[in-house]
Design a protein around this motif. Structure first.
Motif, PDB file in Angstrom:
ATOM      1  N   UNK A 178       9.621  16.271   8.263  1.00  0.00           N
ATOM      2  CA  UNK A 178       9.803  14.919   7.723  1.00  0.00           C
ATOM      3  C   UNK A 178       8.875  13.909   8.399  1.00  0.00           C
ATOM      4  N   UNK A 179       8.778  13.886   9.745  1.00  0.00           N
ATOM      5  CA  UNK A 179       7.835  12.945  10.365  1.00  0.00           C
ATOM      6  C   UNK A 179       6.382  13.183   9.923  1.00  0.00           C
ATOM      7  N   UNK A 180       6.014  14.445   9.734  1.00  0.00           N
ATOM      8  CA  UNK A 180       4.648  14.744   9.329  1.00  0.00           C
ATOM      9  C   UNK A 180       4.386  14.272   7.898  1.00  0.00           C
ATOM     10  N   UNK A 181       5.346  14.468   7.009  1.00  0.00           N
ATOM     11  CA  UNK A 181       5.184  14.020   5.624  1.00  0.00           C
ATOM     12  C   UNK A 181       5.093  12.491   5.572  1.00  0.00           C
ATOM     13  N   UNK A 220       1.877  12.999  17.354  1.00  0.00           N
ATOM     14  CA  UNK A 220       3.147  13.195  18.066  1.00  0.00           C
ATOM     15  C   UNK A 220       3.971  14.293  17.385  1.00  0.00           C
ATOM     16  N   UNK A 221       4.030  14.265  16.050  1.00  0.00           N
ATOM     17  CA  UNK A 221       4.849  15.233  15.307  1.00  0.00           C
ATOM     18  C   UNK A 221       4.244  16.629  15.293  1.00  0.00           C
ATOM     19  N   UNK A 222       2.983  16.749  15.660  1.00  0.00           N
ATOM     20  CA  UNK A 222       2.340  18.064  15.609  1.00  0.00           C
ATOM     21  C   UNK A 222       2.924  19.049  16.616  1.00  0.00           C
ATOM     22  N   UNK A 223       3.632  18.564  17.617  1.00  0.00           N
ATOM     23  CA  UNK A 223       4.267  19.451  18.606  1.00  0.00           C
ATOM     24  C   UNK A 223       5.596  20.029  18.111  1.00  0.00           C
ATOM     25  N   UNK A 224       6.143  19.459  17.044  1.00  0.00           N
ATOM     26  CA  UNK A 224       7.435  19.920  16.528  1.00  0.00           C
ATOM     27  C   UNK A 224       7.223  21.034  15.508  1.00  0.00           C
ATOM     28  N   UNK A 225       8.156  21.991  15.444  1.00  0.00           N
ATOM     29  CA  UNK A 225       8.048  23.046  14.426  1.00  0.00           C
ATOM     30  C   UNK A 225       8.157  22.455  13.019  1.00  0.00           C
TER      31      UNK A 225
END
Length: 157
Positions: free
Chosen positions: A44-47, A27-32
């Motif tokens: 932050x979501x990716x970490x 899901x977070x992969x779409x965010x810069x």
């Protein structure tokens, strides 16, 4: 469960952490992402997702090395009560206010325990309300109503 898994409970919980972490990463992969110095909305979501994946893998590896408890039956009453209490908290916070949202959430989720007492739930409610008021409303100045607009007709807001 295969015989090489010595702690089925740890294995299943690790698998759950792993799957939730991977889903959140997807899901977070779409965010810069940005950089560590200038973080984007996906950083932050990716970490956190990556850390959850690591915890999941660690639990799964641990389940292969150490003997642990077997899986128990799923207890649906606590699962439903706690899930509903969290959802109600989110729905009530803006319009009913923090006090009502916390009260509903704490008393409802307390019913999930076999050791529920009104006294313990009330102490938790009072202390958590004071803590949340101090941290979120006073210290961080978040626009969370202590008493929401639903109670304006009663003269409480």
């Amino acid at each position: 469960m295969p015989s090489f898994i010595r702690s089925p409970k740890d294995f299943v919980s690790g698998l759950l952490f792993l799957l939730i972490g991977l889903a959140a990463m997807l899901i977070a992969s779409d965010y810069p992402m940005g950089k560590a110095v200038r973080m984007g909305p996906g950083y932050y979501p990716m970490v956190l997702s990556g850390l959850l994946v690591i915890v999941g893998l660690a639990c799964m590896i641990k389940s292969l090395a150490t003997t642990g408890p077997a899986l128990e039956r799923v207890q649906f009453k606590p699962l439903i009560l706690i899930t509903v209490s969290v959802v109600l908290f989110g729905l009530l916070l803006r319009n009913a206010g923090m006090v009502v949202a916390l009260a509903v959430s704490i008393y409802l989720s307390s019913l999930a325990s076999s050791r529920f007492t009104v006294k313990a739930a009330t102490i938790t409610f009072v202390l958590l309300t004071l803590f949340c008021w101090g941290v979120f409303i006073k210290a961080l100045s978040l626009p969370i109503p202590l008493v929401g607009p639903w109670f304006s007709a009663l003269g409480l807001s």
